[in-house]
Design an enzyme around this catalytic site. Structure first.
Site, mmCIF file in Angstrom:
data_model
loop_
_atom_site.group_PDB
_atom_site.id
_atom_site.type_symbol
_atom_site.label_atom_id
_atom_site.label_comp_id
_atom_site.label_asym_id
_atom_site.label_seq_id
_atom_site.Cartn_x
_atom_site.Cartn_y
_atom_site.Cartn_z
ATOM 1 N N CYS A 72 0.841 -1.201 0.000
ATOM 2 C CA CYS A 72 0.000 0.000 0.000
ATOM 3 C C CYS A 72 0.874 1.248 0.000
ATOM 4 O O CYS A 72 1.727 1.406 0.882
ATOM 5 C CB CYS A 72 -0.913 0.003 1.224
ATOM 6 S SG CYS A 72 -1.894 1.520 1.383
ATOM 7 N N CYS A 78 -0.754 7.155 6.309
ATOM 8 C CA CYS A 78 -2.051 7.248 6.978
ATOM 9 C C CYS A 78 -2.044 6.411 8.256
ATOM 10 O O CYS A 78 -1.154 5.598 8.478
ATOM 11 C CB CYS A 78 -3.186 6.825 6.045
ATOM 12 S SG CYS A 78 -3.649 5.082 6.136
ATOM 13 N N CYS A 155 -8.632 2.635 -0.498
ATOM 14 C CA CYS A 155 -7.980 1.992 0.639
ATOM 15 C C CYS A 155 -8.119 0.486 0.486
ATOM 16 O O CYS A 155 -9.215 -0.015 0.189
ATOM 17 C CB CYS A 155 -8.628 2.463 1.935
ATOM 18 S SG CYS A 155 -8.123 1.529 3.400
ATOM 19 N N GLN A 280 -21.000 -4.348 12.805
ATOM 20 C CA GLN A 280 -19.599 -4.742 12.668
ATOM 21 C C GLN A 280 -19.074 -4.442 11.264
ATOM 22 O O GLN A 280 -19.727 -4.748 10.269
ATOM 23 C CB GLN A 280 -19.436 -6.231 12.954
ATOM 24 C CG GLN A 280 -19.483 -6.581 14.430
ATOM 25 C CD GLN A 280 -18.223 -6.169 15.179
ATOM 26 O OE1 GLN A 280 -17.292 -5.598 14.613
ATOM 27 N NE2 GLN A 280 -18.198 -6.452 16.468
ATOM 28 N N TYR A 308 -25.435 -2.532 25.392
ATOM 29 C CA TYR A 308 -24.726 -1.994 24.222
ATOM 30 C C TYR A 308 -25.099 -2.845 22.987
ATOM 31 O O TYR A 308 -24.231 -3.317 22.253
ATOM 32 C CB TYR A 308 -23.212 -2.015 24.417
ATOM 33 C CG TYR A 308 -22.696 -1.375 25.679
ATOM 34 C CD1 TYR A 308 -22.500 0.002 25.766
ATOM 35 C CD2 TYR A 308 -22.394 -2.151 26.795
ATOM 36 C CE1 TYR A 308 -22.011 0.578 26.930
ATOM 37 C CE2 TYR A 308 -21.905 -1.584 27.963
ATOM 38 C CZ TYR A 308 -21.714 -0.217 28.026
ATOM 39 O OH TYR A 308 -21.234 0.351 29.179
ATOM 40 N N GLU A 329 -29.581 0.113 24.219
ATOM 41 C CA GLU A 329 -28.709 0.858 23.302
ATOM 42 C C GLU A 329 -29.032 2.342 23.423
ATOM 43 O O GLU A 329 -30.198 2.734 23.526
ATOM 44 C CB GLU A 329 -28.922 0.384 21.867
ATOM 45 C CG GLU A 329 -28.247 1.201 20.796
ATOM 46 C CD GLU A 329 -26.738 1.284 20.953
ATOM 47 O OE1 GLU A 329 -26.198 2.398 20.836
ATOM 48 O OE2 GLU A 329 -26.111 0.237 21.209
ATOM 49 N N CYS A 405 -13.319 -4.905 22.195
ATOM 50 C CA CYS A 405 -12.412 -4.523 21.111
ATOM 51 C C CYS A 405 -11.118 -3.916 21.656
ATOM 52 O O CYS A 405 -10.327 -3.356 20.892
ATOM 53 C CB CYS A 405 -13.097 -3.562 20.138
ATOM 54 S SG CYS A 405 -13.761 -2.080 20.911
#
Length: 448
Positions: A72, A78, A155, A280, A308, A329, A405
């Protein structure tokens, strides 16, 4: 004594979770971006602190066995990817080690994770893109730790069709002289180009994020986008964000064209996706952690609270086995989507509540809702300690299934749950974000 602008030979012996190589010189740790364990490099020192230095590669004199050709042109510029310079097996090992290290060091739990779960697809897996817009209509991605925009039209993490949308958007900006938003002066209009799509890019949503509720050339914008992607274009929105902050989307959405939402299917559940709804970004891989959540939860005949919950996808995939499902939520559009998703999938034992997870959990607890299972899928910052207390003492479920995450905040919260009598039973990392430094983990805690 090491000084700025010194040029040294350095062997890389470790790598950070953000992809920076680590070596030692003069008993000082030196961090060097885009190096791999085993590299011997000629490095220019660009920053010297008391306890560490930062270097920049001038030349790789002996390449690591894990080093690969960078595919890339924006990798060094970036802030998107961290691991395009090493082979994928090495990346997976680093992520597995990172999750385990956090659990052992922060949570103080002496337990190894299950083997990291992955797919072979490391490119073109994202179904969402956020391109900041800068001076002169520049569209791209932010440089690391800054708001300097690196011009990018394609990208490698995103579908190729997104490039056509970027080109069409730039043409509209130029033809209509649409001013960009200046973060310093707080003036101008265009802030971001935001794109979402379903699994096969057969349905695409384009959102123009602006510092205002009107844009010039609406007809031309729709025409250019339609020419670019044809009947795949399902929705075009103007999102109004006039706040001085780093949040991309504002709360108000104005439909300019097409349907109010796009649709997708995950784990056999049909879902609709609105501009502000969480979904997701790696749709194909997301089915695997969702199945793991279901495996850990063992929801048959149980009452489940899903905090959540976003558009309700995790809870809805097991709702037909549950006795009852309560989803919470804070984003209203996501709750609306969750309610509609339940209706369209013939699920009548699910209730969705719009509100902050802490306040809603407190209300459910006070109403006497006693779930057998609580699912937590918080943002990167993890859970508030007060929420953990309500879950542990107010709900007191048999199990907590935690989707994270961020391994560090997961480990911190596992430690807090431990104070309330919950033990980590098993945890599994998932590489939902190949070539980046992010890793997902699904864990199960049991009341002792």
């Amino acid at each position: 004594m090491m000084k700025k602008n010194d040029i040294i030979d350095l062997k890389i012996t470790d790598i950070t979770d953000t992809g920076n190589g680590v070596g030692r010189a003069d008993n000082i740790v030196v961090f060097v971006p885009q190096t791999a364990v085993g590299d011997v490099a000629k490095v220019k020192i660009i920053k010297v602190n008391k306890n560490y230095s930062v270097g920049k590669v001038i030349d790789i004199t002996e390449p690591s066995k894990h080093r690969i050709s960078i595919d890339c042109p924006c990798f060094s510029k970036c802030g998107g990817c961290s691991f395009r310079h090493i082979d994928y097996d090495c990346e997976l090992s680093l992520k597995q080690k990172r999750v385990e290290d956090c659990i052992r060091r922060i949570a103080k739990v002496d337990a190894s994770p299950c083997q990291i779960v992955f797919e072979d697809t490391v490119n073109r897996y994202r179904n969402k893109a956020q391109f900041p817009v800068g001076e002169g209509g520049t569209v791209g991605l932010y440089a690391p730790r800054s708001h300097r925009i690196i011009p990018v039209t394609d990208c490698l993490l995103q579908p190729q069709i997104y490039e056509k949308i970027v080109v069409a958007f730039k043409k509209w900006v130029g033809d209509n002289r649409v001013p960009d938003y200046d973060e310093v002066c707080k003036r101008g209009l265009l802030r971001h180009l935001y794109i979402r799509s379903n699994k096969d890019e057969t349905e695409i949503m384009v959102v123009i994020v602006c510092n205002g509720s009107e844009i010039p050339g609406k007809t031309a914008l729709i025409s250019y986008l339609s020419e670019a992607v044809g009947d795949r274009l399902k929705s075009v929105y103007l999102n109004v964000n006039t706040k001085d902050n780093n949040v991309i989307l504002g709360e108000k959405n104005i439909l300019l064209y097409g349907e109010k939402y796009i649709t997708d299917t995950i784990c056999g559940i049909s879902v609709r996706i609105s501009p502000n709804s969480f979904y997701q970004v790696n749709r194909n891989m997301a089915e695997l952690p969702y199945k793991k959540v279901r495996e850990y939860a063992e929801p048959e005949g149980k009452t489940v609270v899903d905090l959540y919950c976003g558009t309700g996808t995790i809870g809805l995939t097991m709702a037909k086995e549950c006795k009852s499902l309560y989803g919470v939520e804070i984003v209203k559009e996501a709750v609306d989507d969750a309610l509609q998703n339940a209706k369209e999938n013939g699920i009548d034992n699910a209730e969705f509540i719009c509100g902050d997870a802490l306040a809603a959990a407190d209300r459910l607890s006070q109403k006497g809702i006693k779930p057998d299972i609580v699912i937590l899928d918080p943002p990167r910052k993890g859970c508030d300690s007060r929420l953990i207390e309500i879950v542990a003492n107010g709900f007191s479920p048999e199990k907590v299934v935690y989707v994270s995450c961020d391994p560090a905040t997961l480990a911190r919260d596992v430690a807090v749950f431990g104070e309330f009598g919950y033990k980590l039973i098993e945890y599994t990392p998932f590489d939902l974000f190949p070539r980046t430094n992010h890793v997902e983990t699904v864990s199960v805690l049991s009341r002792q």
